[in-house]
Design a protein around this motif. Structure first.
Motif, PDB file in Angstrom:
ATOM      1  N   THR A 120       0.840  -1.203   0.000  1.00  0.00           N
ATOM      2  CA  THR A 120       0.000   0.000   0.000  1.00  0.00           C
ATOM      3  C   THR A 120       0.874   1.253   0.000  1.00  0.00           C
ATOM      4  N   THR A 121       1.931   1.250   0.823  1.00  0.00           N
ATOM      5  CA  THR A 121       2.831   2.405   0.867  1.00  0.00           C
ATOM      6  C   THR A 121       3.479   2.625  -0.499  1.00  0.00           C
ATOM      7  N   MET A 122       3.928   1.533  -1.109  1.00  0.00           N
ATOM      8  CA  MET A 122       4.586   1.650  -2.405  1.00  0.00           C
ATOM      9  C   MET A 122       3.620   2.144  -3.482  1.00  0.00           C
ATOM     10  N   ARG A 123       2.394   1.667  -3.413  1.00  0.00           N
ATOM     11  CA  ARG A 123       1.395   2.120  -4.390  1.00  0.00           C
ATOM     12  C   ARG A 123       1.104   3.608  -4.238  1.00  0.00           C
ATOM     13  N   MET A 124       1.173   4.101  -3.009  1.00  0.00           N
ATOM     14  CA  MET A 124       0.947   5.535  -2.821  1.00  0.00           C
ATOM     15  C   MET A 124       2.113   6.342  -3.362  1.00  0.00           C
ATOM     16  N   ILE A 125       3.332   5.801  -3.227  1.00  0.00           N
ATOM     17  CA  ILE A 125       4.499   6.527  -3.751  1.00  0.00           C
ATOM     18  C   ILE A 125       4.426   6.615  -5.278  1.00  0.00           C
ATOM     19  N   THR A 126       3.960   5.532  -5.920  1.00  0.00           N
ATOM     20  CA  THR A 126       3.884   5.547  -7.387  1.00  0.00           C
ATOM     21  C   THR A 126       2.680   6.332  -7.900  1.00  0.00           C
ATOM     22  N   GLY A 127       1.793   6.729  -6.997  1.00  0.00           N
ATOM     23  CA  GLY A 127       0.622   7.481  -7.430  1.00  0.00           C
ATOM     24  C   GLY A 127      -0.519   6.604  -7.880  1.00  0.00           C
ATOM     25  N   PHE A 128      -0.396   5.273  -7.718  1.00  0.00           N
ATOM     26  CA  PHE A 128      -1.491   4.404  -8.151  1.00  0.00           C
ATOM     27  C   PHE A 128      -2.712   4.572  -7.255  1.00  0.00           C
ATOM     28  N   ILE A 129      -2.493   4.683  -5.944  1.00  0.00           N
ATOM     29  CA  ILE A 129      -3.625   4.998  -5.077  1.00  0.00           C
ATOM     30  C   ILE A 129      -3.321   6.275  -4.296  1.00  0.00           C
ATOM     31  N   PRO A 130      -4.330   7.116  -4.102  1.00  0.00           N
ATOM     32  CA  PRO A 130      -4.109   8.363  -3.362  1.00  0.00           C
ATOM     33  C   PRO A 130      -4.081   8.097  -1.854  1.00  0.00           C
ATOM     34  N   PRO A 131      -3.246   8.818  -1.106  1.00  0.00           N
ATOM     35  CA  PRO A 131      -3.221   8.618   0.338  1.00  0.00           C
ATOM     36  C   PRO A 131      -4.449   9.229   1.020  1.00  0.00           C
ATOM     37  N   SER A 132      -4.819   8.688   2.193  1.00  0.00           N
ATOM     38  CA  SER A 132      -5.905   9.290   2.965  1.00  0.00           C
ATOM     39  C   SER A 132      -5.397  10.553   3.653  1.00  0.00           C
ATOM     40  N   ALA A 133      -4.135  10.531   4.072  1.00  0.00           N
ATOM     41  CA  ALA A 133      -3.530  11.708   4.685  1.00  0.00           C
ATOM     42  C   ALA A 133      -2.035  11.639   4.465  1.00  0.00           C
ATOM     43  N   GLY A 134      -1.370  12.789   4.611  1.00  0.00           N
ATOM     44  CA  GLY A 134       0.068  12.826   4.438  1.00  0.00           C
ATOM     45  C   GLY A 134       0.456  13.136   3.004  1.00  0.00           C
ATOM     46  N   ALA A 135       1.769  13.171   2.737  1.00  0.00           N
ATOM     47  CA  ALA A 135       2.222  13.576   1.412  1.00  0.00           C
ATOM     48  C   ALA A 135       3.432  12.769   0.978  1.00  0.00           C
TER      49      ALA A 135
END
Lengths: 248, 245
Positions: free
Chosen positions: B42-57
């Motif tokens: 999940t963390t890696m997918r957020m870094i690649t932009g595949f899924i948007p984070p709920s909070a944070g950047a």
């Protein structure tokens, strides 16, 4: 803008070659041509009509496409989800809408090719009689638009599930609904107890109502607008569905 | 190069990633460790932009992923978990597709394909349909796709999963070599890989970072001096975690 078109083209090219790299394309083309020929010359009453036109062919298309177009479109997104390639595709430098449009255009082009391959019927009519080829051309435009509308709906149902069978059935049901609201045996029944304006308003939503204009050789901008809006709306909804998957 | 700040992701009521922060610089290889379901993918997918984070950047190469998704994706090479690919395509046409999507054309495209084919040892299967390949080859085909544009940042989700010991060794060597000039994050279950290829490791458990340090530092924190014992002492197996929840 030029960059975004390039990405759409690359995605469309891959999608189109995916049809021809598997037996899907050939099976589809053969079945479509066999069935359309069969319906035209048997139930369509091609010869009995005693007129040089393609009405026998075009009248059956909305029903033939009802099954064949969802069959061609069901894999578009469900396959990406099943294989997990959606994650590859959407982490490449493209926006989701470009991927949606690219995949849609490829399948639409494929369907248009299938339609174009029905040219022997046009040749037959021209050989036997003296048809109005303008009407035939307008009929083909209507048929291509109808295929596009069904396809956009199939795109949407395909994005909803990773199961192609479910995507297919959902698409057939939705497309059938779009036919039936304007199908005269049904609207006549409705007219017995509902006020005529209601029946007419409902039938305005039917693909048949707008498809018929093209078959009479009338290129009406309202009909064109109807088909384009169905496509735009279904593709936009596809985008929403795909975004929701990723948001979780 | 990669900066993750207070990143969180919830799926419904479940918090998959909970306030994760770290940075990876150029020349660093970050090993991402943790039990199954800890939130690595999940963390890696957020870094690649595949899924948007709920909070944070997340920012990559100084650009915020949420604001500049396309630019960020250009600088990342990504190997998703289970190494998906278009199985009906041949290896060559799949790589050509990936290269074209990355904006490569003509001679640049051909030399990029030659480079990754050599790196991932795909010479003998170029014309084959991916469907017909063994798991090791499929995996390397997907890895080749991630390397095709020679990205500054590599995100590899279990790059050695399903490979035999020889192939594992090769991929590790490749990661270490590429790590000299790139910023790399890779996740793994195999603790020796961390020692073999990483400059730093993060252990994540139930969405939170529970340890962050060089492999040597982490080992020193276990009484026995073994990374495995340290890992077991600070993470819970999913059966235990379920019982606690």
């Amino acid at each position: 803008m030029k960059g975004s078109w390039a990405a759409i083209r690359i995605i469309a090219k891959r999608e189109l070659s995916a049809y021809f790299e598997s037996p899907v394309a050939y099976v589809f083309l053969v079945i479509f041509l066999l069935l359309s020929g069969f319906f035209t010359f048997t139930f369509g009453g091609f010869f009995e009509r005693g007129e040089a036109s393609l009405a026998a062919f075009f009248n059956w298309l909305p029903w033939l496409f009802l099954f064949l177009v969802p069959a061609a479109g069901m894999r578009l997104w469900s396959e990406e989800r099943r294989l997990g390639t959606i994650e590859l595709l959407l982490t490449m430098p493209v926006a989701a809408w470009q991927a949606i449009v690219g995949k849609f255009l490829a399948s639409w082009l494929f369907l248009v090719v299938a339609l174009a391959l029905s040219f022997p019927i046009v040749a037959t009519v021209n050989w036997l009689g003296d048809p109005d080829n303008g009407v035939i051309a307008s009929g083909y435009v209507g048929a291509a638009l109808l295929a596009g509308a069904y396809l956009a709906i199939s795109c949407l149902t395909s994005a909803l599930t990773r199961n192609q069978v479910i995507a297919f059935i959902l698409a057939v049901v939705l497309c059938l609904a779009l036919i039936l609201v304007g199908f005269s045996p049904l609207t006549d029944l409705l007219a017995r107890w509902a006020s005529p304006w209601l029946v007419e308003a409902v039938s305005k939503f039917s693909v048949l109502t707008h498809y018929d204009g093209f078959q009479k050789g009338m290129l009406d901008s309202r009909d064109l607008l109807y088909f384009l809006s169905v496509m735009a709306y279904a593709l936009f909804a596809t985008g929403v569905v795909i975004r929701n998957h990723r948001t979780g | 190069m990669i900066k993750v700040e207070n990143l969180s992701k919830s799926f419904g009521s479940k918090r998959a990633v909970d306030g994760v922060s770290f940075e990876v610089g150029k020349g660093e290889v970050l090993g991402f460790l943790g039990p199954n379901g800890a939130g690595k993918s999940t963390t890696m997918r957020m870094i690649t932009g595949f899924i948007p984070p709920s909070a944070g950047a997340v920012s990559v190469c100084g650009l915020a992923v949420q604001e500049n998704p396309i630019e960020v994706k250009r600088s990342i090479g990504y190997l998703p978990e289970a190494a998906p690919s278009y199985t009906e395509m041949s290896v060559l046409s799949f790589l050509r597709f990936a290269a074209e999507m990355r904006g490569l054309r003509g001679e640049a495209l051909r030399s990029a394909i030659r480079r990754v084919v050599e790196l991932c040892h795909l010479e003998n299967v170029l014309g084959q349909t991916i469907d017909t390949l063994s798991k090791g080859f499929r995996h390397r085909t997907c890895l080749a796709q991630a390397l095709i544009h020679d990205p500054e940042v590599l995100i590899l989700d279990e790059p050695t999963d399903g490979l035999d010991p020889n192939q594992k060794h090769e991929v590790r060597t490749l990661i270490r070599k590429m790590g000299e000039s790139k910023a790399i994050i890779f996740s793994t279950h195999i603790l020796e890989e961390v020692e073999a290829a990483c400059t730093r490791a993060i252990i994540i458990d139930r969405g939170r970072i529970v340890a962050n340090g060089t492999p040597t530092e982490l080992k020193a924190r276990a009484a026995t001096g073994k990374l495995e014992d340290f890992f077991r002492s600070i993470t819970r197996s999913d059966t235990l975690a379920e019982g606690a929840a």
